[in-house]
Scaffold this motif. Structure first.
Motif, PDB file in Angstrom:
ATOM      1  N   ASP A   1     -56.795  23.290  33.775  1.00  0.00           N
ATOM      2  CA  ASP A   1     -57.959  23.832  34.470  1.00  0.00           C
ATOM      3  C   ASP A   1     -59.208  23.202  33.848  1.00  0.00           C
ATOM      4  O   ASP A   1     -59.457  23.348  32.653  1.00  0.00           O
ATOM      5  CB  ASP A   1     -57.978  25.348  34.313  1.00  0.00           C
TER       6      ASP A   1
ATOM      7  N   ARG B   1     -63.036  24.906  42.059  1.00  0.00           N
ATOM      8  CA  ARG B   1     -62.275  24.814  40.816  1.00  0.00           C
ATOM      9  C   ARG B   1     -61.764  23.395  40.672  1.00  0.00           C
ATOM     10  O   ARG B   1     -61.228  22.819  41.615  1.00  0.00           O
ATOM     11  CB  ARG B   1     -61.103  25.802  40.854  1.00  0.00           C
TER      12      ARG B   1
ATOM     13  N   TRP C   1     -59.291  20.612  38.717  1.00  0.00           N
ATOM     14  CA  TRP C   1     -57.989  20.569  38.052  1.00  0.00           C
ATOM     15  C   TRP C   1     -57.627  19.144  37.664  1.00  0.00           C
ATOM     16  O   TRP C   1     -57.938  18.204  38.387  1.00  0.00           O
ATOM     17  CB  TRP C   1     -56.882  21.088  38.976  1.00  0.00           C
TER      18      TRP C   1
END
Length: 185
Positions: A107, A123, A125
């Motif tokens: 992450d 988000r 990654w």
């Protein structure tokens, strides 16, 4: 400056469900009131961007972007659907856009694309991959997939050839954490 009062519109003035809703809120100051445009992507569920790393190469996709009327190279990305489990969105986007499955996930945190206008976040990654691509898993939105050496991506960002903010943000986060090969140049 903080307003005296914000009256959030309950209903959007435009919606392109499920991807985008546009609201006009009333923002009040002591001497004036005005309308403020607020955009909400995917009902506020964070989107996802995946940097697939295979050895010393990063998986890049070329896609036509209507807003730019241009083909652009960028990392695979997509809208959020799984608010409770954002890794599901990352797994889905990696699979649909590259045909890859990850051996491991890191992450890289969250970015806000435009906090002055949009309610939303994305988000980031890093996915380590080693297997073959499953071409049957691909959707039809991506025009081309290539493995780029990390050095090529680094040079393309520095030369203003990569302008996608999500690609740059994921690269920067991975680079600053020492997760990419050749970071000591």
């Amino acid at each position: 400056m903080r307003p005296d009062k914000i009256s959030r519109a309950a209903e959007p003035v435009f919606a392109h469900a499920p991807w985008l809703s546009v609201y006009l809120d009333d923002v009040e100051f002591a001497d004036q009131t005005f309308k403020y445009l607020r955009l909400v992507e995917s009902d506020g569920t964070p989107g996802t961007v995946v940097m697939a790393l295979w050895g010393e190469s990063v998986g890049m996709v070329r896609q036509y972007r209507v807003a730019l009327d241009a083909d652009v190279w960028e990392l695979p990305r997509g809208f959020g659907e799984s608010a409770d489990d954002p890794i599901k969105d990352a797994v889905r986007e990696l699979r649909e856009e590259t045909g890859l499955a990850a051996d491991g996930w890191t992450d890289l945190g969250t970015v806000m694309p435009n906090s002055g206008l949009m309610v939303g976040s994305v988000r980031l990654w890093l996915a380590t991959v080693s297997g073959e691509r499953d071409l049957a898993a691909l959707d039809d939105e991506i025009d081309q997939f290539e493995w780029w050496p990390v050095s090529r991506l680094r040079a393309a960002i520095a030369a203003d050839e990569i302008r996608d903010g999500f690609t740059m943000a994921a690269f920067l986060r991975a680079e600053l954490r020492g997760l990419l090969p050749g970071g000591d140049r």
